[in-house]
Design a protein around this motif. Structure first.
Motif, PDB file in Angstrom:
ATOM      1  N   GLN A  75       0.724  -1.199  -0.072  1.00 14.49           N
ATOM      2  CA  GLN A  75      -0.078   0.008  -0.033  1.00 14.49           C
ATOM      3  C   GLN A  75       0.965   1.200   0.014  1.00 14.49           C
ATOM      4  O   GLN A  75       0.505   2.215  -0.544  1.00 14.49           O
ATOM      5  CB  GLN A  75      -1.001  -0.244   0.924  1.00 14.49           C
ATOM      6  CG  GLN A  75      -0.404  -0.101   2.542  1.00 14.49           C
ATOM      7  CD  GLN A  75       0.020  -1.366   3.168  1.00 14.49           C
ATOM      8  OE1 GLN A  75       0.138  -2.148   2.249  1.00 14.49           O
ATOM      9  NE2 GLN A  75      -0.003  -1.405   4.514  1.00 14.49           N
ATOM     10  N   VAL A  76       2.087   1.340   0.765  1.00 17.61           N
ATOM     11  CA  VAL A  76       2.957   2.439   0.644  1.00 17.61           C
ATOM     12  C   VAL A  76       3.553   2.401  -0.686  1.00 17.61           C
ATOM     13  O   VAL A  76       3.657   3.670  -1.042  1.00 17.61           O
ATOM     14  CB  VAL A  76       4.045   2.310   1.796  1.00 17.61           C
ATOM     15  CG1 VAL A  76       4.915   3.369   1.780  1.00 17.61           C
ATOM     16  CG2 VAL A  76       3.403   2.086   3.076  1.00 17.61           C
ATOM     17  N   LEU A  77       3.934   1.488  -1.241  1.00 19.79           N
ATOM     18  CA  LEU A  77       4.508   1.431  -2.665  1.00 19.79           C
ATOM     19  C   LEU A  77       3.380   1.895  -3.623  1.00 19.79           C
ATOM     20  O   LEU A  77       4.070   2.596  -4.492  1.00 19.79           O
ATOM     21  CB  LEU A  77       5.126  -0.321  -2.919  1.00 19.79           C
ATOM     22  CG  LEU A  77       5.816  -0.146  -4.276  1.00 19.79           C
ATOM     23  CD1 LEU A  77       6.914   0.543  -4.114  1.00 19.79           C
ATOM     24  CD2 LEU A  77       6.216  -1.784  -4.351  1.00 19.79           C
ATOM     25  N   ALA A  78       2.351   1.538  -3.540  1.00 21.34           N
ATOM     26  CA  ALA A  78       1.224   1.916  -4.461  1.00 21.34           C
ATOM     27  C   ALA A  78       1.167   3.490  -4.367  1.00 21.34           C
ATOM     28  O   ALA A  78       1.110   4.205  -5.362  1.00 21.34           O
ATOM     29  CB  ALA A  78       0.024   1.496  -4.180  1.00 21.34           C
ATOM     30  N   ARG A  79       1.128   4.317  -3.157  1.00 23.35           N
ATOM     31  CA  ARG A  79       1.168   5.695  -3.116  1.00 23.35           C
ATOM     32  C   ARG A  79       2.522   6.214  -3.670  1.00 23.35           C
ATOM     33  O   ARG A  79       2.411   7.228  -4.351  1.00 23.35           O
ATOM     34  CB  ARG A  79       1.031   6.315  -1.506  1.00 23.35           C
ATOM     35  CG  ARG A  79      -0.331   5.844  -0.949  1.00 23.35           C
ATOM     36  CD  ARG A  79      -1.228   6.784  -1.632  1.00 23.35           C
ATOM     37  NE  ARG A  79      -2.532   6.895  -0.908  1.00 23.35           N
ATOM     38  CZ  ARG A  79      -3.784   7.005  -1.145  1.00 23.35           C
ATOM     39  NH1 ARG A  79      -3.916   7.392  -2.580  1.00 23.35           N
ATOM     40  NH2 ARG A  79      -4.861   7.033  -0.530  1.00 23.35           N
ATOM     41  N   GLN A  80       3.632   5.681  -3.529  1.00 20.02           N
ATOM     42  CA  GLN A  80       4.783   6.281  -4.123  1.00 20.02           C
ATOM     43  C   GLN A  80       5.074   6.177  -5.551  1.00 20.02           C
ATOM     44  O   GLN A  80       5.063   6.968  -6.071  1.00 20.02           O
ATOM     45  CB  GLN A  80       6.036   5.423  -3.596  1.00 20.02           C
ATOM     46  CG  GLN A  80       6.221   5.596  -1.809  1.00 20.02           C
ATOM     47  CD  GLN A  80       7.289   4.859  -1.349  1.00 20.02           C
ATOM     48  OE1 GLN A  80       7.214   3.823  -1.685  1.00 20.02           O
ATOM     49  NE2 GLN A  80       7.974   5.312  -0.520  1.00 20.02           N
ATOM     50  N   ALA A  81       4.545   4.896  -6.070  1.00 24.84           N
ATOM     51  CA  ALA A  81       4.434   4.868  -7.378  1.00 24.84           C
ATOM     52  C   ALA A  81       3.474   5.685  -8.271  1.00 24.84           C
ATOM     53  O   ALA A  81       3.816   6.324  -9.154  1.00 24.84           O
ATOM     54  CB  ALA A  81       4.134   3.347  -7.812  1.00 24.84           C
ATOM     55  N   ALA A  82       2.334   5.724  -7.700  1.00 28.36           N
ATOM     56  CA  ALA A  82       1.207   6.651  -8.225  1.00 28.36           C
ATOM     57  C   ALA A  82       1.736   8.412  -8.186  1.00 28.36           C
ATOM     58  O   ALA A  82       1.506   8.967  -9.183  1.00 28.36           O
ATOM     59  CB  ALA A  82       0.131   6.644  -7.513  1.00 28.36           C
ATOM     60  N   SER A  83       2.300   8.470  -7.302  1.00 35.07           N
ATOM     61  CA  SER A  83       2.957   9.906  -6.976  1.00 35.07           C
ATOM     62  C   SER A  83       4.045  10.285  -8.189  1.00 35.07           C
ATOM     63  O   SER A  83       3.975  11.350  -8.579  1.00 35.07           O
ATOM     64  CB  SER A  83       3.233  10.182  -5.657  1.00 35.07           C
ATOM     65  OG  SER A  83       2.159  10.218  -4.765  1.00 35.07           O
ATOM     66  N   LEU A  84       5.077   9.269  -8.235  1.00 31.62           N
ATOM     67  CA  LEU A  84       6.022   9.455  -9.120  1.00 31.62           C
ATOM     68  C   LEU A  84       5.542   9.552 -10.633  1.00 31.62           C
ATOM     69  O   LEU A  84       5.832  10.111 -11.481  1.00 31.62           O
ATOM     70  CB  LEU A  84       7.072   8.306  -9.125  1.00 31.62           C
ATOM     71  CG  LEU A  84       7.946   8.445  -7.965  1.00 31.62           C
ATOM     72  CD1 LEU A  84       8.844   7.564  -7.761  1.00 31.62           C
ATOM     73  CD2 LEU A  84       9.174   9.845  -8.230  1.00 31.62           C
ATOM     74  N   ALA A  85       4.354   8.586 -10.755  1.00 31.28           N
ATOM     75  CA  ALA A  85       3.760   8.850 -12.154  1.00 31.28           C
ATOM     76  C   ALA A  85       3.158   9.914 -12.501  1.00 31.28           C
ATOM     77  O   ALA A  85       3.272  10.632 -13.561  1.00 31.28           O
ATOM     78  CB  ALA A  85       2.569   7.519 -12.385  1.00 31.28           C
ATOM     79  N   VAL A  86       2.369  10.899 -11.525  1.00 32.18           N
ATOM     80  CA  VAL A  86       2.100  11.918 -11.503  1.00 32.18           C
ATOM     81  C   VAL A  86       2.977  12.980 -11.932  1.00 32.18           C
ATOM     82  O   VAL A  86       2.843  13.972 -12.730  1.00 32.18           O
ATOM     83  CB  VAL A  86       0.882  12.410 -10.590  1.00 32.18           C
ATOM     84  CG1 VAL A  86       0.589  13.777 -10.499  1.00 32.18           C
ATOM     85  CG2 VAL A  86      -0.407  11.342 -10.524  1.00 32.18           C
TER      86      VAL A  86
END
Length: 261
Positions: free
Chosen positions: A83-94
């Motif tokens: 769940q933490v990785l998902a937040r980090q990945a989504a933020s880097l994609a944005v």
């Protein structure tokens, strides 16, 4: 199929500074490279004394470039919370306007990457954690409602936003079939340990048995002194030039980057 060229960079020792990595990425983009992928390690034996955090490096790359695809290559999901990785990945994609690629794999405990910190040392157990973690991670990244109660992870009726597109490439050593099958369910396969271009025939044939989606990426890496040409027409969609891991000299690295693909 057009094969793209990128760099596969260990942020170690002379490169263990996110500012240096960002400078190299900006130079790489100006020099014609199309990707810049960063190793994710906590330690790498006695010959490596300093290591930069891959996520800080990725944020710096996102801010200093406009076209490069980039990301960790690869992150062992078993030592992270999905769940933490998902937040980090989504933020880097944005942050990058959709250029972020999430590379995932089992990782290796050969220098105590897991056991030195009390993380799971058994690769079979890490494989189970990877499969379960991917189920959670992909659901969260897709913005779907996720309710999961598994052996390793629990999620209670959660839905994440934003939900940008984040390609996932799975890594695996050549000859191992489990990573190949796992990768075919996602967007790419980073093949580790290929000695000969001819070995790609086996990889591509094995992947075809599992019907990967259109646009699936087959990724290999070569040493700077290797001729990439024999790899370009054998089914690889990315050929990365490996920088590291040992005895890194910043000026020599700059020469490799500035020379272009």
């Amino acid at each position: 199929m057009t094969t793209r060229r990128g760099l596969f960079v260990a942020p170690f020792d002379a490169l263990a500074d996110p500012r240096v990595i960002a400078d190299l990425a900006a130079t790489a983009e100006a020099s014609g490279w199309e990707g810049f992928f960063v190793w994710d390690h906590l330690q790498y034996g006695e010959r490596v004394t300093a290591i930069a955090d891959v996520w800080t490096c990725c944020a710096a790359i996102a801010m200093r470039t406009e076209k490069l695809q980039f990301g960790p290559m690869v992150t062992p999901l078993a030592r992270r919370r999905p769940q933490v990785l998902a937040r980090q990945a989504a933020s880097l994609a944005v942050l990058s306007g959709g250029r972020f690629v999430l590379g995932l794999g089992l990782g290796d405990d050969w220098v105590g990457e897991f056991s030195a910190f009390g993380d799971e040392p058994d690769p079979r157990a890490r494989g189970r954690m990877l499969d379960e973690g991917l189920e959670v991670l992909t659901g969260l990244l897709a913005g779907r409602p996720v309710d999961h109660d598994g052996a390793h992870y629990a999620v209670r009726e959660v839905r994440f936003r934003p939900a940008p597109d984040v390609p996932i490439w799975l890594a695996g050593r050549f000859g191992n079939r489990a990573p190949l099958r796992r990768a075919a369910r996602h967007q790419g396969f980073f093949v580790i340990g290929l000695d000969r271009p001819e070995d790609l025939d086996d990889v591509v044939g094995g992947l075809s048995e599992h019907s990967p989606a259109p646009g699936f990426e087959v990724v290999v890496d070569v040493r700077p002194e290797q001729d990439p040409a024999p790899w370009l027409d054998r089914g690889a969609s990315w050929v990365l030039t490996r920088i590291g891991p040992f005895d890194l000299d910043l000026e020599e690295v700059r020469r490799i980057v500035e020379a272009g693909p």
